[in-house]
Write a protein that holds these residues in place. Structure first.
Motif, short mmCIF file in Angstrom:
data_model
loop_
_atom_site.label_atom_id
_atom_site.label_comp_id
_atom_site.label_asym_id
_atom_site.label_seq_id
_atom_site.Cartn_x
_atom_site.Cartn_y
_atom_site.Cartn_z
N LYS A 262 10.72 -2.35 18.96
CA LYS A 262 11.41 -3.52 18.86
C LYS A 262 11.07 -4.52 17.60
O LYS A 262 11.97 -5.11 16.92
CB LYS A 262 11.53 -4.09 20.32
CG LYS A 262 12.52 -5.55 20.29
CD LYS A 262 12.52 -6.16 21.52
CE LYS A 262 13.37 -5.37 22.49
NZ LYS A 262 13.58 -6.19 23.57
N ALA A 263 9.72 -4.75 17.43
CA ALA A 263 9.35 -5.65 16.47
C ALA A 263 9.67 -5.19 15.03
O ALA A 263 9.99 -5.91 14.31
CB ALA A 263 7.89 -5.71 16.36
N GLU A 264 9.81 -3.91 14.89
CA GLU A 264 10.30 -3.19 13.69
C GLU A 264 11.53 -3.57 13.11
O GLU A 264 11.87 -3.77 12.06
CB GLU A 264 10.14 -1.66 13.60
CG GLU A 264 10.50 -1.00 12.30
CD GLU A 264 9.55 -1.14 11.44
OE1 GLU A 264 10.07 -0.84 10.05
OE2 GLU A 264 8.47 -1.32 11.49
N LYS A 265 12.21 -3.81 14.15
CA LYS A 265 13.78 -4.19 13.59
C LYS A 265 13.89 -5.66 13.30
O LYS A 265 14.99 -6.21 12.82
CB LYS A 265 14.65 -4.01 14.93
CG LYS A 265 14.68 -2.57 15.42
CD LYS A 265 15.52 -2.35 16.92
CE LYS A 265 15.37 -0.88 17.06
NZ LYS A 265 16.17 -0.65 18.38
N PHE A 266 13.00 -6.66 13.74
CA PHE A 266 13.21 -8.02 13.62
C PHE A 266 11.91 -8.86 12.97
O PHE A 266 11.92 -10.08 12.51
CB PHE A 266 13.52 -8.91 14.95
CG PHE A 266 12.31 -8.92 15.73
CD1 PHE A 266 11.50 -10.32 15.68
CD2 PHE A 266 12.05 -7.98 16.55
CE1 PHE A 266 10.58 -10.63 16.44
CE2 PHE A 266 10.97 -8.34 17.42
CZ PHE A 266 10.10 -9.68 17.50
N PHE A 267 10.89 -8.30 12.47
CA PHE A 267 9.39 -8.58 12.47
C PHE A 267 8.83 -8.09 11.00
O PHE A 267 8.98 -6.87 10.92
CB PHE A 267 8.61 -8.59 13.36
CG PHE A 267 7.33 -9.27 13.17
CD1 PHE A 267 6.96 -10.58 12.72
CD2 PHE A 267 6.21 -8.54 13.19
CE1 PHE A 267 5.71 -11.28 12.28
CE2 PHE A 267 4.87 -8.89 12.69
CZ PHE A 267 4.71 -10.21 12.56
N ARG A 268 8.25 -9.09 10.21
CA ARG A 268 7.62 -8.40 8.78
C ARG A 268 6.37 -9.46 8.65
O ARG A 268 6.57 -10.71 8.82
CB ARG A 268 8.25 -8.36 7.54
CG ARG A 268 9.59 -7.26 7.75
CD ARG A 268 8.81 -5.88 7.76
NE ARG A 268 9.92 -5.02 7.51
CZ ARG A 268 10.42 -4.41 8.58
NH1 ARG A 268 10.27 -4.64 9.88
NH2 ARG A 268 11.50 -3.27 8.18
N LEU A 269 5.37 -8.85 8.54
CA LEU A 269 4.28 -9.61 8.21
C LEU A 269 3.40 -9.45 6.97
O LEU A 269 3.59 -8.20 6.48
CB LEU A 269 3.07 -9.33 9.56
CG LEU A 269 1.50 -9.91 9.23
CD1 LEU A 269 1.68 -11.36 9.41
CD2 LEU A 269 0.59 -9.27 10.10
N TYR A 270 3.25 -10.31 6.28
CA TYR A 270 2.42 -9.97 4.80
C TYR A 270 1.29 -10.76 4.71
O TYR A 270 1.09 -11.98 4.96
CB TYR A 270 3.53 -10.60 3.74
CG TYR A 270 4.73 -9.95 3.32
CD1 TYR A 270 4.66 -8.86 2.66
CD2 TYR A 270 5.76 -10.16 4.41
CE1 TYR A 270 6.04 -7.98 2.55
CE2 TYR A 270 7.03 -9.32 4.44
CZ TYR A 270 7.03 -8.33 3.57
OH TYR A 270 8.08 -7.47 3.23
N ILE A 271 0.09 -10.00 4.65
CA ILE A 271 -1.21 -10.86 4.03
C ILE A 271 -1.62 -10.67 3.11
O ILE A 271 -1.60 -9.46 2.66
CB ILE A 271 -2.21 -10.00 5.30
CG1 ILE A 271 -1.84 -10.10 6.91
CG2 ILE A 271 -3.56 -10.52 5.19
CD1 ILE A 271 -1.80 -11.67 7.22
N THR A 272 -2.04 -11.55 2.14
CA THR A 272 -2.15 -11.72 0.88
C THR A 272 -3.61 -11.71 0.54
O THR A 272 -3.95 -13.00 0.78
CB THR A 272 -1.28 -12.72 0.01
OG1 THR A 272 -1.23 -13.82 0.81
CG2 THR A 272 0.39 -11.99 -0.02
N PRO A 273 -4.19 -11.08 -0.09
CA PRO A 273 -5.96 -11.15 -0.43
C PRO A 273 -6.03 -12.14 -1.45
O PRO A 273 -5.32 -12.02 -2.46
CB PRO A 273 -6.19 -9.84 -0.64
CG PRO A 273 -4.84 -9.04 -1.20
CD PRO A 273 -3.80 -9.67 -0.35
#
Length: 339
Positions: A262-273
Motif C-alpha cells: 500500500k505504501a508503494e502507491k502513496f509514499f516515497r522516501l529520499y535520503i541524501t548523503p
C-alpha cells in the motif's frame, strides 16, 4: 519554514473554476507541520512533501541536551577540537571526506581506537561514543538516536546544531531544546546547563509521557492513503539539527502499519548523503524546491510516481558546485545491504 502551493489549482481559479488539487511542502518545523497534516488532516491536501521533518518531537527535542548532560556527568568537556578530530577520523575511515559525503550507509567507527593519539584520552572517547549512540536508559537501551559518526552536529558560538560551544569553550544545549523542556517542567525560567544524565533520563520520560499528543509520530496513514494523497519525505544524512535515523525510524513504523504494498502507491522516501538541513548549501547536493514540487505535482495530477530526482549543491554566492540525483530510498533493501 514551510510553504503551501495550489499547483494546477491556481490556473483553474484564474479561469473561475473550482480548485482541484492542493499541495503542502515544509522543512524542519514545517516538515513537522507537513506530517501532522498527513496524520491528522488526511483530506486537506492531495500532495505533501516533508523535508527533514522535526517529528518524533517528544523524543527528538530533549536530545539537544544529551551532549551537555553526558559531559556534566563525566565531569569532562569534550572540546570542539577533540570532537572535530573524531569526526575527521570517522570520515577518513570511509575513504576520506568526499567518499564519506557520498555514502548512504552509516560508518562503523570505534572512537576508542584513537585513544593515545594526538592527546585523545579515554574520557574523550567515552563521551564521543555516548554522543554518537544517542540517549540511553539505565540499562543501555536507546531512548533516541544520536548523530552518525562523521556528521557535523555542533557549532561554535552560533547556537544552532544539536549543541554548541560558547566562546569560553563550554557546551550549551540547542536553544529550542531549552524552550521545549521548559514546557515539560512548567518552569519558564529554568536552565539546563548543569543537567546530568540521570536528570536527562527523567526529563525524557516526562516528555514522552506527558506531551505524547504533540509528538507528530503517528504511523497510521491509512486515512491519508484512502483519500488518495501522495507523500514525499526527504532527509539529509549530514543534517546537524535532526538525526536522520529518527526519520528512518518513523518510516519503518509507518511501513509496518500500512504495509509495503500500500505504501508503494502513496509514499516515497529520499535520503541524501552529505546534505544538511534542507538547504542545498551543505557538503553535498540536496533536492531543490523546484525539482521536488514538480515531481509531487506530476505524481498527483498525472499518476507519474517520482523516480530519480535531481540534486544540487550550491556555493556561497549561489553558484552551482555539483549536481547529482537521488533515487527513492527503500528501507528494507538498504538495511539488508548494511547487514
Amino acid at each position: 519554514h514551510f510553504m503551501t502551493l495550489a499547483g494546477k489549482a491556481v490556473c483553474e481559479l484564474l479561469h473561475g473554476r473550482q480548485v482541484q488539487y492542493s499541495y503542502f511542502h515544509g522543512g524542519s518545523g514545517g516538515g513537522r507541520q507537513a506530517m501532522v497534516l498527513a496524520q491528522e488532516y488526511p483530506s486537506d491536501y492531495n500532495g505533501i512533501w516533508a523535508s527533514c521533518p522535526a517529528i518524533n518531537w517528544t523524543s527528538f527535542m530533549p536530545e539537544g541536551l544529551w551532549p551537555v548532560a553526558v559531559m556534566n556527568s563525566e565531569r569532562h568537556i569534550l572540546s570542539e577540537r577533540r570532537i572535530r578530530q573524531f569526526m575527521e577520523a570517522a570520515q577518513n575511515s570511509a575513504g576520506g571526506q568526499d567518499a564519506y559525503y557520498r555514502r548512504l550507509s552509516p560508518v562503523a567507527f570505534d572512537p576508542v581506537t584513537l585513544v593515545g593519539t594526538n592527546g585523545i584520552t579515554e574520557a574523550d572517547a567515552r563521551i564521543m561514543k555516548q554522543l554518537w549512540d544517542g540517549p540511553t536508559d539505565e540499562a543501555g537501551n536507546r531512548l533516541w538516536y544520536g548523530f552518525r559518526p562523521g556528521v557535523l552536529f555542533w557549532n561554535k558560538v552560533i547556537p544552532i546544531g544539536a549543541f554548541y560551544y560558547t566562546l569560553s569553550g563550554k557546551p550549551r544545549p540547542f536553544f529550542l531544546s531549552t524552550y521545549y523542556l521548559r514546557w515539560v517542567t512548567k518552569n519558564p525560567k529554568q536552565t539546563f546547563e548543569s543537567l546530568t544524565v540521570p536528570q536527562y533520563r527523567s526529563l525524557h520520560r516526562q516528555s514522552v509521557t506527558e506531551l505524547a499528543r504533540f509528538s507528530a509520530d503517528s504511523a497510521d496513514l491509512h486515512p491519508f492513503a484512502a483519500h488518495g494523497g501522495k507523500l514525499m519525505i526527504d532527509h539529509g544524512i549530514d543534517d546537524p539539527l535532526i538525526p536522520v535515523d529518527g526519520t528512518l525510524d518513523y518510516c519503518r513504523r509507518m511501513l509496518s502499519e500500512v504495509g509495503a504494498d500500500k505504501a508503494e502507491k502513496f509514499f516515497r522516501l529520499y535520503i541524501t548523503p552529505g546534505d544538511g538541513h534542507g538547504s542545498c548549501r551543505w557538503h553535498a547536493p540536496g533536492i531543490t524546491e523546484k525539482d521536488g514540487m514538480q515531481a509531487l505535482i506530476a505524481w498527483v495530477e498525472t499518476g507519474s510516481a517520482p523516480q530519480a530526482l535531481r540534486t544540487v549543491q550550491v556555493g556561497k554566492h549561489g553558484d552551482t558546485l555539483r549536481t547529482d540525483k537521488a533515487l527513492p530510498y527503500t528501507i528494507q533493501n538498504h538495511e539488508e545491504d548494511e547487514a
